[in-house]
Structures are given as structure tokens and as C-alpha cells.
Design a protein around this motif. Sequence first.
Motif, PDB file in Angstrom:
ATOM      1  N   SER A 216      82.546 -90.429  32.368  1.00  0.00           N
ATOM      2  CA  SER A 216      81.100 -90.439  32.165  1.00  0.00           C
ATOM      3  C   SER A 216      80.307 -89.525  33.100  1.00  0.00           C
ATOM      4  O   SER A 216      79.098 -89.359  32.908  1.00  0.00           O
ATOM      5  CB  SER A 216      80.561 -91.866  32.338  1.00  0.00           C
ATOM      6  OG  SER A 216      80.754 -92.327  33.673  1.00  0.00           O
ATOM      7  N   CYS A 226      72.968 -89.191  40.615  1.00  0.00           N
ATOM      8  CA  CYS A 226      71.832 -89.490  39.746  1.00  0.00           C
ATOM      9  C   CYS A 226      70.552 -88.914  40.334  1.00  0.00           C
ATOM     10  O   CYS A 226      70.263 -89.099  41.516  1.00  0.00           O
ATOM     11  CB  CYS A 226      71.682 -90.998  39.561  1.00  0.00           C
ATOM     12  SG  CYS A 226      72.960 -91.731  38.524  1.00  0.00           S
ATOM     13  N   ASN A 230      67.137 -95.945  38.201  1.00  0.00           N
ATOM     14  CA  ASN A 230      66.944 -96.667  36.947  1.00  0.00           C
ATOM     15  C   ASN A 230      65.722 -97.567  37.064  1.00  0.00           C
ATOM     16  O   ASN A 230      65.622 -98.367  38.007  1.00  0.00           O
ATOM     17  CB  ASN A 230      68.165 -97.526  36.625  1.00  0.00           C
ATOM     18  CG  ASN A 230      69.339 -96.700  36.132  1.00  0.00           C
ATOM     19  OD1 ASN A 230      69.152 -95.694  35.453  1.00  0.00           O
ATOM     20  ND2 ASN A 230      70.546 -97.119  36.467  1.00  0.00           N
ATOM     21  N   SER A 235      67.506 -97.766  31.640  1.00  0.00           N
ATOM     22  CA  SER A 235      68.427 -96.746  32.124  1.00  0.00           C
ATOM     23  C   SER A 235      67.767 -95.380  32.017  1.00  0.00           C
ATOM     24  O   SER A 235      67.389 -94.953  30.912  1.00  0.00           O
ATOM     25  CB  SER A 235      69.716 -96.766  31.309  1.00  0.00           C
ATOM     26  OG  SER A 235      70.472 -95.593  31.521  1.00  0.00           O
ATOM     27  N   GLY A 237      69.199 -92.481  32.470  1.00  0.00           N
ATOM     28  CA  GLY A 237      70.099 -91.616  31.715  1.00  0.00           C
ATOM     29  C   GLY A 237      69.989 -91.832  30.218  1.00  0.00           C
ATOM     30  O   GLY A 237      70.008 -90.867  29.438  1.00  0.00           O
ATOM     31  N   ARG A 238      69.854 -93.087  29.811  1.00  0.00           N
ATOM     32  CA  ARG A 238      69.775 -93.375  28.375  1.00  0.00           C
ATOM     33  C   ARG A 238      68.489 -92.806  27.776  1.00  0.00           C
ATOM     34  O   ARG A 238      68.500 -92.237  26.671  1.00  0.00           O
ATOM     35  CB  ARG A 238      69.852 -94.886  28.142  1.00  0.00           C
ATOM     36  CG  ARG A 238      69.936 -95.267  26.666  1.00  0.00           C
ATOM     37  CD  ARG A 238      70.192 -96.752  26.470  1.00  0.00           C
ATOM     38  NE  ARG A 238      71.500 -97.121  27.001  1.00  0.00           N
ATOM     39  CZ  ARG A 238      71.690 -97.934  28.046  1.00  0.00           C
ATOM     40  NH1 ARG A 238      70.664 -98.471  28.662  1.00  0.00           N
ATOM     41  NH2 ARG A 238      72.902 -98.227  28.456  1.00  0.00           N
ATOM     42  N   MET A 239      67.384 -92.939  28.497  1.00  0.00           N
ATOM     43  CA  MET A 239      66.120 -92.393  27.988  1.00  0.00           C
ATOM     44  C   MET A 239      66.183 -90.873  27.862  1.00  0.00           C
ATOM     45  O   MET A 239      65.735 -90.300  26.860  1.00  0.00           O
ATOM     46  CB  MET A 239      64.965 -92.817  28.900  1.00  0.00           C
ATOM     47  CG  MET A 239      64.603 -94.287  28.793  1.00  0.00           C
ATOM     48  SD  MET A 239      63.100 -94.743  29.718  1.00  0.00           S
ATOM     49  CE  MET A 239      63.732 -94.746  31.380  1.00  0.00           C
ATOM     50  N   ASP A 241      68.845 -89.082  27.498  1.00  0.00           N
ATOM     51  CA  ASP A 241      69.796 -88.791  26.425  1.00  0.00           C
ATOM     52  C   ASP A 241      69.144 -88.960  25.056  1.00  0.00           C
ATOM     53  O   ASP A 241      69.317 -88.133  24.151  1.00  0.00           O
ATOM     54  CB  ASP A 241      71.009 -89.716  26.566  1.00  0.00           C
ATOM     55  CG  ASP A 241      72.182 -89.271  25.701  1.00  0.00           C
ATOM     56  OD1 ASP A 241      72.094 -88.203  25.066  1.00  0.00           O
ATOM     57  OD2 ASP A 241      73.190 -89.988  25.661  1.00  0.00           O
ATOM     58  N   GLU A 242      68.358 -90.024  24.904  1.00  0.00           N
ATOM     59  CA  GLU A 242      67.704 -90.275  23.617  1.00  0.00           C
ATOM     60  C   GLU A 242      66.703 -89.181  23.249  1.00  0.00           C
ATOM     61  O   GLU A 242      66.404 -88.981  22.064  1.00  0.00           O
ATOM     62  CB  GLU A 242      67.005 -91.641  23.644  1.00  0.00           C
ATOM     63  CG  GLU A 242      67.973 -92.815  23.615  1.00  0.00           C
ATOM     64  CD  GLU A 242      67.262 -94.158  23.662  1.00  0.00           C
ATOM     65  OE1 GLU A 242      66.019 -94.178  23.617  1.00  0.00           O
ATOM     66  OE2 GLU A 242      67.962 -95.191  23.740  1.00  0.00           O
ATOM     67  N   LYS A 246      70.358 -83.486  26.979  1.00  0.00           N
ATOM     68  CA  LYS A 246      71.616 -83.020  27.561  1.00  0.00           C
ATOM     69  C   LYS A 246      71.777 -81.530  27.281  1.00  0.00           C
ATOM     70  O   LYS A 246      71.603 -81.076  26.145  1.00  0.00           O
ATOM     71  CB  LYS A 246      72.805 -83.787  26.981  1.00  0.00           C
ATOM     72  CG  LYS A 246      72.988 -85.185  27.544  1.00  0.00           C
ATOM     73  CD  LYS A 246      74.236 -85.854  26.998  1.00  0.00           C
ATOM     74  CE  LYS A 246      74.478 -87.203  27.650  1.00  0.00           C
ATOM     75  NZ  LYS A 246      75.678 -87.885  27.085  1.00  0.00           N
ATOM     76  N   HIS A 259      76.529 -86.694  31.452  1.00  0.00           N
ATOM     77  CA  HIS A 259      75.690 -87.809  31.912  1.00  0.00           C
ATOM     78  C   HIS A 259      74.274 -87.268  32.081  1.00  0.00           C
ATOM     79  O   HIS A 259      74.023 -86.416  32.926  1.00  0.00           O
ATOM     80  CB  HIS A 259      76.225 -88.349  33.241  1.00  0.00           C
ATOM     81  CG  HIS A 259      75.614 -89.655  33.671  1.00  0.00           C
ATOM     82  ND1 HIS A 259      74.255 -89.862  33.744  1.00  0.00           N
ATOM     83  CD2 HIS A 259      76.185 -90.824  34.069  1.00  0.00           C
ATOM     84  CE1 HIS A 259      74.016 -91.091  34.157  1.00  0.00           C
ATOM     85  NE2 HIS A 259      75.171 -91.695  34.363  1.00  0.00           N
ATOM     86  N   ASN A 261      71.594 -88.308  33.436  1.00  0.00           N
ATOM     87  CA  ASN A 261      70.868 -88.494  34.696  1.00  0.00           C
ATOM     88  C   ASN A 261      71.498 -87.689  35.832  1.00  0.00           C
ATOM     89  O   ASN A 261      71.088 -87.808  36.979  1.00  0.00           O
ATOM     90  CB  ASN A 261      70.807 -89.980  35.077  1.00  0.00           C
ATOM     91  CG  ASN A 261      69.707 -90.267  36.090  1.00  0.00           C
ATOM     92  OD1 ASN A 261      68.807 -89.467  36.299  1.00  0.00           O
ATOM     93  ND2 ASN A 261      69.792 -91.419  36.735  1.00  0.00           N
TER      94      ASN A 261
END
Length: 302
Positions: A216, A226, A230, A235, A237-239, A241-242, A246, A259, A261
Motif C-alpha cells: 500500500s 503521510c 487523518n 481518511s 488518503g481516501r478523500m 483518491d476519490e 493519484k 497511496h 496521502n
Amino acid sequence: MRIENPKIVAALPGMNVELRPRASLAKLTSLGIGGTTDLLRIKKHDAIPGLLALLDAHGIAHKFLGGGSNLLVEDGELPWVALQLARPQPDVVLEGNFAQVDAAADLGRTVTFCAKHDLGGMEGLIGVPGTVGGALRMNAGAYGMQIGSYVREVKLYRASGRKLEILRGDQISFEYRHTSFAPDDMMLAVKLELPSKPYREILQGIRICNEKRRSSQPLGQKSAGCIFKNPPGASAGRMIDELGLKGHSVGDARVSDRHANFFVNAGHATAKDMLALIADVRKRVRTAFGVDLENEVVMWNA
């Protein structure tokens, strides 16, 4: 900044301090970004109050450099000198369930050394780069644990009082990626109390953590871990990524493909590039999610 005063230069060897002129902080940070300055390597903790008094008397600004793994330093000629602890031998001493660890000790090697003596609890930190002092300052943690849980004493240079102090663990506030240490406090050593655990069991936990990181995180690239903390219940990273960020880049500063973040130096990124990327991503997350991301990476005059 350059230390050119002959009186200061002549005094350093007697204080167990090594002067390394024109050191490149790009070579001393995991991001591979940073300008140049004189580096003072401190070989004895007791030298610190006298060294700081000497620098203050001559108006020489300074910053404390640890392992450089969570740091973004500005480019060019830096307006302060860097102070760094030299790693002693041995840097970890065990007595029962207690580990006395120098702040300059490598974090991963410390976890492994303790594991080989059947002391566990810190398996989650095995892949975190940098020194024990850096982990202590930011209360590093991963996979449900944090180093602050095991801290019983901390030896530090307290800049506000210009002296060395020892704090009990219960005198220190440990929160998520934050501690009550002042920004200009210098971590010197820590006493950890670790639970007894069979080496084979610890090794299995280490392997699991290593596998998670390899799958990851961009371990083979220059990064500072990072970039953002968070937010509560979310998260970073998730935000990111969405939002499809990337691979998004400014110059050679790039959001990792592995990853979101982790921002990497994909070539010859400058601090200006990385700052612009951080600002851009933060703005996009704020616009899309209404969340103002807080830096986890430490910035020096940037």
C-alpha cells in the motif's frame, strides 16, 4: 548559514561537536528536498546547553534535525544551522522489560533489537522510517498502536529553560500524531516499558505489517510518509483518491500512484513544487468534502 567565527569553530571539538560545513539537507531528508547549511553533529548530550549558549551569544539561529523522515525543508541557502545527535554505541540498553533508547537510534533497528530479546508491542512501527526521537516527538503509530503507550521517561533539552530535563511519561500528553513537547525541545533519550512476547510471535506480526506496507505504500520512492493527518473519523488518503488525484503532479512533486496521502519526489522536485502540490490538493479536498486537511509533514521555513 555558515559558522565562520574562529572562536566558535575552535570551541566545538572540546564540546564533542563536529562541524560539517555546507551540508545538503536534501541528502539528509527522506524527501530528498532541502537547501544547504552548516551541520553540527553532537556526540555528547551534556554538550547541548553550552553549545546552545555559544550559538545564542553570537546570534546564530538553529534547528534540531532528527532522521529527516517527516520533513519538508525550503530550498537554497538556509538561514540557520542544523543540529543533529550522533548515534552512540550502544544506542539501546535493555533491563528486564525496560529499554533505554537514544533518540538518535534508528526506529526500525530498535524494534527489531527489542523483538530479538522477546520484547514486543511496537511491531506496527517496523516500517516507519527515521529515528526514535522523531517517532517520540510526533507520537508515531500504525496498525492500532502508538509509541506513547510505552513511554515511561523522556530525557530532553528543554529550550525554554535552557537545560536538560527528565520527564515522566505521565507528565507528557500523547495524542494522535501530537505530543505536548514544545517545537524547540530536543529529544535525547527515552525509557520504554515493553510487554514480554515470544520472538516468533513478534516476528509474525512484523511480517504482517511489512506485507501491508509493501502492498500500500511507495517504499522505493522518496517521500515523507503521510502528508496530511487523518481527520476525525475519515481518511485523508481516501478523500484524495476519490478525487482521482493519484499521479497528479506539480513539477516532480507527485501524488503517489500507490497511496494518495504519500507525495513523492519523482525526480528533482523542489520545496516550491511540493508546497504547491500540497496547497492544491488541500484546496480540492476542502472544496469537495468541506474538510481542511492538517499537515502531518513538518515544514521548515516553507
